[in-house]
Design a protein around this motif. Sequence first.
Motif, PDB file in Angstrom:
ATOM      1  N   PHE A  47       0.835  -1.196   0.000  1.00 26.56           N
ATOM      2  CA  PHE A  47       0.000   0.000   0.000  1.00 26.56           C
ATOM      3  C   PHE A  47       0.872   1.250   0.000  1.00 26.56           C
ATOM      4  CE2 PHE A  47      -2.291   3.370   2.356  1.00 26.56           C
ATOM      5  CZ  PHE A  47      -3.312   3.576   1.440  1.00 26.56           C
ATOM      6  N   ALA A  48       0.663   2.085  -0.992  1.00 24.81           N
ATOM      7  CA  ALA A  48       1.307   3.397  -1.097  1.00 24.81           C
ATOM      8  C   ALA A  48       2.816   3.340  -0.892  1.00 24.81           C
ATOM      9  CB  ALA A  48       0.667   4.375  -0.107  1.00 24.81           C
ATOM     10  N   PRO A  49       3.556   2.591  -1.736  1.00 26.86           N
ATOM     11  CA  PRO A  49       5.020   2.540  -1.608  1.00 26.86           C
ATOM     12  C   PRO A  49       5.642   3.928  -1.724  1.00 26.86           C
ATOM     13  CG  PRO A  49       4.224   0.849  -3.117  1.00 26.86           C
ATOM     14  CD  PRO A  49       3.059   1.750  -2.839  1.00 26.86           C
ATOM     15  N   GLY A  50       6.591   4.215  -0.858  1.00 25.10           N
ATOM     16  CA  GLY A  50       7.270   5.503  -0.859  1.00 25.10           C
ATOM     17  C   GLY A  50       6.512   6.601  -0.147  1.00 25.10           C
ATOM     18  N   LEU A  51       5.226   6.400   0.069  1.00 23.92           N
ATOM     19  CA  LEU A  51       4.399   7.395   0.749  1.00 23.92           C
ATOM     20  C   LEU A  51       4.064   6.936   2.162  1.00 23.92           C
ATOM     21  CD1 LEU A  51       2.834  10.066   0.569  1.00 23.92           C
ATOM     22  CD2 LEU A  51       0.900   8.761  -0.396  1.00 23.92           C
ATOM     23  N   VAL A  52       3.543   5.731   2.280  1.00 16.72           N
ATOM     24  CA  VAL A  52       3.287   5.120   3.583  1.00 16.72           C
ATOM     25  C   VAL A  52       4.377   4.092   3.881  1.00 16.72           C
ATOM     26  CG1 VAL A  52       1.709   3.698   4.932  1.00 16.72           C
ATOM     27  CG2 VAL A  52       0.798   5.522   3.479  1.00 16.72           C
ATOM     28  N   ASN A  53       4.539   3.111   3.001  1.00 21.04           N
ATOM     29  CA  ASN A  53       5.638   2.156   3.158  1.00 21.04           C
ATOM     30  C   ASN A  53       6.965   2.829   2.812  1.00 21.04           C
ATOM     31  OD1 ASN A  53       4.041  -0.026   3.891  1.00 21.04           O
ATOM     32  ND2 ASN A  53       3.722  -0.690   1.788  1.00 21.04           N
ATOM     33  N   THR A  54       7.925   2.727   3.716  1.00 13.59           N
ATOM     34  CA  THR A  54       9.241   3.313   3.484  1.00 13.59           C
ATOM     35  C   THR A  54      10.317   2.296   3.825  1.00 13.59           C
ATOM     36  OG1 THR A  54       9.609   4.151   5.731  1.00 13.59           O
ATOM     37  CG2 THR A  54       8.268   5.523   4.257  1.00 13.59           C
ATOM     38  N   GLU A  55      11.549   2.598   3.436  1.00 14.32           N
ATOM     39  CA  GLU A  55      12.687   1.743   3.763  1.00 14.32           C
ATOM     40  C   GLU A  55      13.153   1.952   5.201  1.00 14.32           C
ATOM     41  OE1 GLU A  55      14.172  -0.561   2.085  1.00 14.32           O
ATOM     42  OE2 GLU A  55      13.345  -0.355   0.073  1.00 14.32           O
ATOM     43  N   ILE A  56      12.638   3.017   5.844  1.00 15.34           N
ATOM     44  CA  ILE A  56      13.177   3.403   7.144  1.00 15.34           C
ATOM     45  C   ILE A  56      12.342   2.862   8.293  1.00 15.34           C
ATOM     46  CG2 ILE A  56      13.814   5.360   8.612  1.00 15.34           C
ATOM     47  CD1 ILE A  56      14.093   7.033   6.062  1.00 15.34           C
ATOM     48  N   TRP A  57      11.012   2.960   8.187  1.00 15.84           N
ATOM     49  CA  TRP A  57      10.145   2.703   9.322  1.00 15.84           C
ATOM     50  C   TRP A  57       9.205   1.530   9.081  1.00 15.84           C
ATOM     51  CZ3 TRP A  57       9.356   8.357   8.166  1.00 15.84           C
ATOM     52  CH2 TRP A  57      10.290   9.144   8.848  1.00 15.84           C
ATOM     53  N   GLY A  58       8.755   0.944  10.183  1.00 18.32           N
ATOM     54  CA  GLY A  58       7.623   0.034  10.149  1.00 18.32           C
ATOM     55  C   GLY A  58       6.354   0.842  10.333  1.00 18.32           C
ATOM     56  N   ASP A  59       5.253   0.337   9.837  1.00 18.04           N
ATOM     57  CA  ASP A  59       4.022   1.119   9.834  1.00 18.04           C
ATOM     58  C   ASP A  59       2.833   0.291  10.299  1.00 18.04           C
ATOM     59  OD1 ASP A  59       5.082   3.554   8.275  1.00 18.04           O
ATOM     60  OD2 ASP A  59       5.535   1.905   6.917  1.00 18.04           O
ATOM     61  N   ALA A  60       1.924   0.938  11.008  1.00 18.06           N
ATOM     62  CA  ALA A  60       0.604   0.401  11.309  1.00 18.06           C
ATOM     63  C   ALA A  60      -0.393   1.477  10.936  1.00 18.06           C
ATOM     64  CB  ALA A  60       0.481   0.032  12.779  1.00 18.06           C
ATOM     65  N   ILE A  61      -1.589   1.081  10.489  1.00 19.56           N
ATOM     66  CA  ILE A  61      -2.517   2.052   9.936  1.00 19.56           C
ATOM     67  C   ILE A  61      -3.895   1.919  10.573  1.00 19.56           C
ATOM     68  CG2 ILE A  61      -3.423   0.646   8.034  1.00 19.56           C
ATOM     69  CD1 ILE A  61      -3.102   3.158   6.233  1.00 19.56           C
ATOM     70  N   GLY A  62      -4.604   3.025  10.640  1.00 13.91           N
ATOM     71  CA  GLY A  62      -5.992   3.066  11.085  1.00 13.91           C
ATOM     72  C   GLY A  62      -6.760   4.028  10.204  1.00 13.91           C
ATOM     73  N   PHE A  63      -8.076   4.030  10.332  1.00 10.29           N
ATOM     74  CA  PHE A  63      -8.913   4.825   9.441  1.00 10.29           C
ATOM     75  C   PHE A  63      -9.998   5.557  10.219  1.00 10.29           C
ATOM     76  CE2 PHE A  63      -7.830   0.674   7.701  1.00 10.29           C
ATOM     77  CZ  PHE A  63      -7.067   1.012   6.596  1.00 10.29           C
ATOM     78  N   SER A  73       0.962   4.925  12.280  1.00 10.01           N
ATOM     79  CA  SER A  73       1.884   4.861  13.414  1.00 10.01           C
ATOM     80  C   SER A  73       3.169   4.194  12.940  1.00 10.01           C
ATOM     81  CB  SER A  73       1.259   4.049  14.556  1.00 10.01           C
ATOM     82  OG  SER A  73       0.044   4.619  14.977  1.00 10.01           O
ATOM     83  N   ARG A  74       4.302   4.761  13.325  1.00  7.65           N
ATOM     84  CA  ARG A  74       5.583   4.268  12.823  1.00  7.65           C
ATOM     85  C   ARG A  74       6.547   3.948  13.942  1.00  7.65           C
ATOM     86  NH1 ARG A  74       5.915   8.508   7.717  1.00  7.65           N
ATOM     87  NH2 ARG A  74       5.058   7.064   6.173  1.00  7.65           N
ATOM     88  N   TRP A  75       7.495   3.033  13.656  1.00 13.20           N
ATOM     89  CA  TRP A  75       8.527   2.698  14.616  1.00 13.20           C
ATOM     90  C   TRP A  75       9.826   2.383  13.881  1.00 13.20           C
ATOM     91  CZ3 TRP A  75       4.368  -0.345  13.376  1.00 13.20           C
ATOM     92  CH2 TRP A  75       4.631  -1.582  12.795  1.00 13.20           C
ATOM     93  N   LYS A  76      10.933   2.440  14.620  1.00  9.28           N
ATOM     94  CA  LYS A  76      12.242   2.217  14.021  1.00  9.28           C
ATOM     95  C   LYS A  76      12.512   0.727  13.827  1.00  9.28           C
ATOM     96  CE  LYS A  76      14.887   4.366  16.993  1.00  9.28           C
ATOM     97  NZ  LYS A  76      16.113   4.986  17.538  1.00  9.28           N
ATOM     98  N   HIS A  77      13.166   0.403  12.701  1.00 11.31           N
ATOM     99  CA  HIS A  77      13.598  -0.962  12.457  1.00 11.31           C
ATOM    100  C   HIS A  77      14.972  -1.220  13.052  1.00 11.31           C
ATOM    101  CE1 HIS A  77      10.341  -2.372  10.007  1.00 11.31           C
ATOM    102  NE2 HIS A  77      10.444  -1.374   9.185  1.00 11.31           N
ATOM    103  N   THR A  78      15.789  -0.168  13.150  1.00  8.02           N
ATOM    104  CA  THR A  78      17.148  -0.321  13.659  1.00  8.02           C
ATOM    105  C   THR A  78      17.421   0.762  14.683  1.00  8.02           C
ATOM    106  OG1 THR A  78      18.104   1.082  11.916  1.00  8.02           O
ATOM    107  CG2 THR A  78      17.941  -1.288  11.475  1.00  8.02           C
ATOM    108  N   ASP A  79      18.335   0.474  15.601  1.00  8.24           N
ATOM    109  CA  ASP A  79      18.656   1.437  16.658  1.00  8.24           C
ATOM    110  C   ASP A  79      19.250   2.723  16.109  1.00  8.24           C
ATOM    111  OD1 ASP A  79      17.728  -0.306  18.571  1.00  8.24           O
ATOM    112  OD2 ASP A  79      19.715  -1.168  18.987  1.00  8.24           O
ATOM    113  N   ASP A  80      19.960   2.622  14.969  1.00  7.09           N
ATOM    114  CA  ASP A  80      20.641   3.811  14.462  1.00  7.09           C
ATOM    115  C   ASP A  80      19.757   4.644  13.520  1.00  7.09           C
ATOM    116  OD1 ASP A  80      20.556   1.956  12.456  1.00  7.09           O
ATOM    117  OD2 ASP A  80      22.646   2.172  11.847  1.00  7.09           O
ATOM    118  N   ALA A  81      18.535   4.203  13.253  1.00  3.97           N
ATOM    119  CA  ALA A  81      17.630   4.995  12.407  1.00  3.97           C
ATOM    120  C   ALA A  81      17.168   6.236  13.170  1.00  3.97           C
ATOM    121  CB  ALA A  81      16.424   4.172  11.980  1.00  3.97           C
TER     122      ALA A  81
END
Length: 297
Positions: A47-63, A73-81
Amino acid sequence: MKYAGVSIGLLLSALMVSSNGQAHDDVSIPDGPYLGQTPPGTTAEPFAPGLVNTEIWGDAIGFSLDMNEFYVSRWKHTDDAREPESVTFKRTDNGWNKIAVPAEMQRPFHSPDGNTLYFDSQYKERTRDGWSEMKSLGPAFEAIHIMSLKSSAKGMLVLDERGGPEGDGIIRYSRLIDGKREDPKPFGKEINSGTWNAHPYIAPDESYVMWDGERESGFGSSDLYISFRQTDGSWGEAINLGDTVNTAAEEGGPQVTPDGKYLFFNRMVSPTTGDGGPQSDLYWIDAQLIETLRPKP
């Protein structure tokens, strides 16, 4: 901070950071429903690559119930992000706008009729003047470290528990009986089997429950499952959503859009750069899949 007594919609509107369909990070947002994305068919797509889905963050969605607001809602995948920025995409007459959301703000779960906002073990009810003060669902709910909670139109709640050896992997439900909220009870073995069950979703009409779980019969890691309500009120055996949704990767967090058209969920995928571990991306698929799985009379 839970912003007691403040309208969620007004708070988000006050945090507007861009307009005219342009995100503040210069990513153009197409006009149209679902952030202007081309709807998926019978196979799940990102869903929405580059706009919602990114290489940096994990995502959860609500409506929002009118589908004019998407809460990410987003969270880090790595400590250094760098620290992630949770956002809301809000549709106005000028197109979609991207809104920054305070990191400490807790996103509520809406009841299907829009009259109740659930915040884990607490809730607010719609009043003539806005929203009530925060209320408790009761001591039995407060004793559970709720990770996800959803409501049917009749007020039946489904919930899971994060962490802890006593309730990890157990999905519970709570009904409204003669206007009184019952304490949460575990679902039966039809739903609570395997090594892990979490992130339940209940249909507004209570005809089915979906969740993610780990079972030996799955495709790999956690898969999405569904159980349909039987004519006698019991719950049917868990049905795996199949290979148009589930893969050898980890799938989780199922939910159907308020208009009933699409099923959204998360999938752990490998970064396209090949660096780092799997990250959580959002996928969607035509919700007609659910009807194809529903047992025929």
